[in-house]
Motif scaffolding. Structure first.
Motif, PDB file in Angstrom:
ATOM      1  N   GLU A  14       0.833  -1.211   0.000  1.00 58.44           N
ATOM      2  CA  GLU A  14       0.000   0.000   0.000  1.00 58.44           C
ATOM      3  C   GLU A  14       0.865   1.257   0.000  1.00 58.44           C
ATOM      4  OE1 GLU A  14      -2.302  -0.603   3.482  1.00 58.44           O
ATOM      5  OE2 GLU A  14      -3.571  -2.170   2.588  1.00 58.44           O
ATOM      6  N   ALA A  15       1.981   1.230   0.745  1.00 62.96           N
ATOM      7  CA  ALA A  15       2.874   2.391   0.779  1.00 62.96           C
ATOM      8  C   ALA A  15       3.494   2.638  -0.589  1.00 62.96           C
ATOM      9  CB  ALA A  15       3.960   2.183   1.824  1.00 62.96           C
ATOM     10  N   LEU A  16       3.914   1.566  -1.258  1.00 65.77           N
ATOM     11  CA  LEU A  16       4.508   1.716  -2.585  1.00 65.77           C
ATOM     12  C   LEU A  16       3.469   2.165  -3.602  1.00 65.77           C
ATOM     13  CD1 LEU A  16       6.879  -1.379  -2.673  1.00 65.77           C
ATOM     14  CD2 LEU A  16       7.564   1.016  -2.723  1.00 65.77           C
ATOM     15  N   ALA A  17       2.245   1.684  -3.467  1.00 64.80           N
ATOM     16  CA  ALA A  17       1.190   2.088  -4.395  1.00 64.80           C
ATOM     17  C   ALA A  17       0.908   3.582  -4.294  1.00 64.80           C
ATOM     18  CB  ALA A  17      -0.077   1.281  -4.117  1.00 64.80           C
ATOM     19  N   ALA A  18       1.055   4.126  -3.080  1.00 64.97           N
ATOM     20  CA  ALA A  18       0.779   5.552  -2.879  1.00 64.97           C
ATOM     21  C   ALA A  18       1.987   6.430  -3.179  1.00 64.97           C
ATOM     22  CB  ALA A  18       0.320   5.787  -1.442  1.00 64.97           C
ATOM     23  N   ALA A  19       3.161   5.822  -3.334  1.00 69.63           N
ATOM     24  CA  ALA A  19       4.389   6.594  -3.513  1.00 69.63           C
ATOM     25  C   ALA A  19       4.543   7.082  -4.954  1.00 69.63           C
ATOM     26  CB  ALA A  19       5.597   5.748  -3.131  1.00 69.63           C
ATOM     27  N   ASP A  20       5.251   8.188  -5.111  1.00 68.78           N
ATOM     28  CA  ASP A  20       5.593   8.696  -6.437  1.00 68.78           C
ATOM     29  C   ASP A  20       6.972   8.206  -6.876  1.00 68.78           C
ATOM     30  OD1 ASP A  20       3.220  10.218  -6.769  1.00 68.78           O
ATOM     31  OD2 ASP A  20       4.055  11.759  -5.450  1.00 68.78           O
ATOM     32  N   VAL A  21       7.874   8.063  -5.895  1.00 68.34           N
ATOM     33  CA  VAL A  21       9.259   7.699  -6.210  1.00 68.34           C
ATOM     34  C   VAL A  21       9.734   6.632  -5.226  1.00 68.34           C
ATOM     35  CG1 VAL A  21      11.627   8.542  -6.498  1.00 68.34           C
ATOM     36  CG2 VAL A  21       9.713  10.066  -6.997  1.00 68.34           C
ATOM     37  N   LEU A  22      10.455   5.632  -5.731  1.00 67.35           N
ATOM     38  CA  LEU A  22      11.117   4.651  -4.875  1.00 67.35           C
ATOM     39  C   LEU A  22      12.609   4.962  -4.843  1.00 67.35           C
ATOM     40  CD1 LEU A  22      11.161   1.915  -3.280  1.00 67.35           C
ATOM     41  CD2 LEU A  22      11.756   0.847  -5.459  1.00 67.35           C
ATOM     42  N   LEU A  23      13.153   5.104  -3.648  1.00 58.05           N
ATOM     43  CA  LEU A  23      14.588   5.329  -3.460  1.00 58.05           C
ATOM     44  C   LEU A  23      15.233   3.973  -3.207  1.00 58.05           C
ATOM     45  CD1 LEU A  23      16.613   7.772  -3.101  1.00 58.05           C
ATOM     46  CD2 LEU A  23      16.320   7.431  -0.656  1.00 58.05           C
ATOM     47  N   ALA A  24      16.070   3.505  -4.145  1.00 57.02           N
ATOM     48  CA  ALA A  24      16.718   2.199  -4.031  1.00 57.02           C
ATOM     49  C   ALA A  24      18.173   2.399  -3.626  1.00 57.02           C
ATOM     50  CB  ALA A  24      16.627   1.444  -5.358  1.00 57.02           C
ATOM     51  N   LEU A  25      18.490   2.085  -2.372  1.00 54.73           N
ATOM     52  CA  LEU A  25      19.861   2.217  -1.881  1.00 54.73           C
ATOM     53  C   LEU A  25      20.654   0.974  -2.262  1.00 54.73           C
ATOM     54  CD1 LEU A  25      19.295   3.691   1.704  1.00 54.73           C
ATOM     55  CD2 LEU A  25      20.052   4.901  -0.353  1.00 54.73           C
ATOM     56  N   VAL A  42      11.461  -3.299  -5.525  1.00 56.48           N
ATOM     57  CA  VAL A  42      11.930  -2.692  -6.769  1.00 56.48           C
ATOM     58  C   VAL A  42      11.145  -3.230  -7.951  1.00 56.48           C
ATOM     59  CG1 VAL A  42      13.919  -2.322  -8.260  1.00 56.48           C
ATOM     60  CG2 VAL A  42      14.233  -2.346  -5.787  1.00 56.48           C
ATOM     61  N   GLU A  43      10.880  -4.531  -7.973  1.00 54.54           N
ATOM     62  CA  GLU A  43      10.063  -5.118  -9.044  1.00 54.54           C
ATOM     63  C   GLU A  43       8.696  -4.451  -9.108  1.00 54.54           C
ATOM     64  OE1 GLU A  43       9.565  -9.283  -8.777  1.00 54.54           O
ATOM     65  OE2 GLU A  43      11.626  -9.762  -9.351  1.00 54.54           O
ATOM     66  N   TYR A  44       8.085  -4.276  -7.946  1.00 52.71           N
ATOM     67  CA  TYR A  44       6.755  -3.680  -7.892  1.00 52.71           C
ATOM     68  C   TYR A  44       6.766  -2.269  -8.455  1.00 52.71           C
ATOM     69  CZ  TYR A  44       2.311  -1.965  -6.008  1.00 52.71           C
ATOM     70  OH  TYR A  44       1.054  -1.416  -5.880  1.00 52.71           O
ATOM     71  N   ALA A  45       7.754  -1.460  -8.035  1.00 49.79           N
ATOM     72  CA  ALA A  45       7.811  -0.073  -8.489  1.00 49.79           C
ATOM     73  C   ALA A  45       8.042   0.016  -9.991  1.00 49.79           C
ATOM     74  CB  ALA A  45       8.923   0.661  -7.739  1.00 49.79           C
ATOM     75  N   LEU A  46       8.932  -0.837 -10.518  1.00 51.85           N
ATOM     76  CA  LEU A  46       9.198  -0.815 -11.960  1.00 51.85           C
ATOM     77  C   LEU A  46       7.976  -1.262 -12.744  1.00 51.85           C
ATOM     78  CD1 LEU A  46      12.806  -2.341 -11.965  1.00 51.85           C
ATOM     79  CD2 LEU A  46      12.204   0.032 -12.489  1.00 51.85           C
ATOM     80  N   ALA A  47       7.314  -2.330 -12.289  1.00 50.09           N
ATOM     81  CA  ALA A  47       6.145  -2.847 -13.004  1.00 50.09           C
ATOM     82  C   ALA A  47       4.982  -1.868 -12.962  1.00 50.09           C
ATOM     83  CB  ALA A  47       5.727  -4.194 -12.408  1.00 50.09           C
ATOM     84  N   ALA A  48       4.890  -1.103 -11.864  1.00 53.07           N
ATOM     85  CA  ALA A  48       3.796  -0.147 -11.719  1.00 53.07           C
ATOM     86  C   ALA A  48       4.081   1.179 -12.411  1.00 53.07           C
ATOM     87  CB  ALA A  48       3.518   0.086 -10.239  1.00 53.07           C
ATOM     88  N   GLY A  49       5.254   1.311 -13.027  1.00 51.89           N
ATOM     89  CA  GLY A  49       5.594   2.557 -13.711  1.00 51.89           C
ATOM     90  C   GLY A  49       5.984   3.679 -12.772  1.00 51.89           C
ATOM     91  N   LYS A  50       6.379   3.331 -11.525  1.00 53.48           N
ATOM     92  CA  LYS A  50       6.813   4.358 -10.581  1.00 53.48           C
ATOM     93  C   LYS A  50       8.191   4.889 -10.980  1.00 53.48           C
ATOM     94  CE  LYS A  50       3.359   3.669  -7.675  1.00 53.48           C
ATOM     95  NZ  LYS A  50       2.356   4.733  -7.334  1.00 53.48           N
ATOM     96  N   ALA A  51       8.457   6.115 -10.594  1.00 56.76           N
ATOM     97  CA  ALA A  51       9.814   6.639 -10.760  1.00 56.76           C
ATOM     98  C   ALA A  51      10.708   5.959  -9.731  1.00 56.76           C
ATOM     99  CB  ALA A  51       9.832   8.153 -10.560  1.00 56.76           C
ATOM    100  N   VAL A  52      11.879   5.511 -10.176  1.00 56.64           N
ATOM    101  CA  VAL A  52      12.818   4.825  -9.303  1.00 56.64           C
ATOM    102  C   VAL A  52      14.153   5.573  -9.345  1.00 56.64           C
ATOM    103  CG1 VAL A  52      14.068   2.684  -8.838  1.00 56.64           C
ATOM    104  CG2 VAL A  52      11.704   2.600  -9.670  1.00 56.64           C
TER     105      VAL A  52
END
Length: 270
Positions: A34-45, A72-82
């Motif tokens: 749910e947090a990733l779904a609501a996020a605009d950007v994922l910060l991958a350290l 990371v898979e979820y963010a990329l598949a959902a079209g989120k900015a990473v």
């Protein structure tokens, strides 16, 4: 600490959420999805061990090791900015080293986090909310960071050196505006040790730089220097602690002093 500092730089930090495991959780929980779904950007350290962890997680099933891969898979598949952020000298992995679902990550432009000053770059990229592709041949002014980052020298250490072996040097600040094509200029002030060496001729000045260069390679620390006619201007700063003075700068300055003292073409007045 990282989230707090990024929040300060980005104006409050609203929406910054850490997706770390909670003790006792094994399966990837709905709260993170749910947090990733609501996020605009994922910060991958990405640290030096990140690739191994991701590789191990490719065969993991719900034991907690696959969290890195799943988020990371979820963010990329959902079209989120990473936004990949490399730390501790890590390099961005090539596509072939990643599981297929993570391969697009390797085409993104990372921010290299070496110190507090680089947090400004991370905050700016987060504010932009974009995932630009990496240049085909990225240009870097600096070498890869040392795995062991030196500490910044304090004022007493610097003053002691300037009063003794480095009495011809001074502490100088500058803003670095001239950059190679394709690089982004740092917006921070740089603090370093500065010295001008005089020589009898132009060729002597160039010859001195050529003669001193191998010792810089041995020290694995390199000057920002150049010559104007018969003068060599040297600026020493440690870029991987935010362009501040470290013991490496003091030691390299002492080496250059010794090299200059023994150089036959030096000017009598220095």
């Amino acid at each position: 600490m990282l989230l707090r500092r990024l929040g300060e730089l980005s104006g409050g930090g609203a929406g910054l959420v850490e997706t770390a495991p909670v003790a006792g959780e094994t399966a990837w929980p709905d709260r993170l999805r749910e947090a990733l779904a609501a996020a605009d950007v994922l910060l991958a350290l990405i640290d030096p061990d990140w690739l191994r962890q991701v590789g191990d997680s490719a065969s993991a099933s719900g034991d907690g090791r696959d969290w890195l891969r799943q988020e990371v898979e979820y963010a990329l598949a959902a079209g989120k900015a990473v936004l990949p952020v490399t730390v501790q000298g890590a390099r961005m992995p090539p596509p072939g080293a990643l599981p297929a679902a993570l391969a697009p990550l390797a085409r993104l432009e990372a921010v290299e986090l070496r110190g507090v000053a680089d947090l400004k770059k991370v905050a700016a990229r987060l504010a932009g909310g974009a995932s630009p592709a990496r240049p085909a041949n990225p240009v870097s002014l600096y070498p890869r960071p040392n795995r062991v980052v030196p500490a910044e020298s304090d004022a007493a250490q610097i003053e002691a050196a300037l009063a003794d072996s480095l009495r011809h040097w001074e502490v100088r600040g500058r803003r670095f505006d001239a950059v190679a094509a394709g690089t982004a200029p740092d917006d921070q002030e740089q603090i370093g040790l500065y010295r001008e060496f005089g020589f009898r001729t132009f060729q002597d000045a160039v010859a001195f730089m050529h003669a001193a260069a191998p010792g810089c390679d041995v020290a694995n620390h390199h000057p920002d220097w150049g010559n104007v006619w018969k003068t060599v201007r040297v600026f020493l700063t440690t870029w991987d602690i935010g362009h501040r003075i470290s013991e490496r700068d003091i030691e390299l300055a002492e080496y250059l002093e010794r090299a200059y003292r023994d150089f036959p073409g030096r000017h009598p007045r220095g």
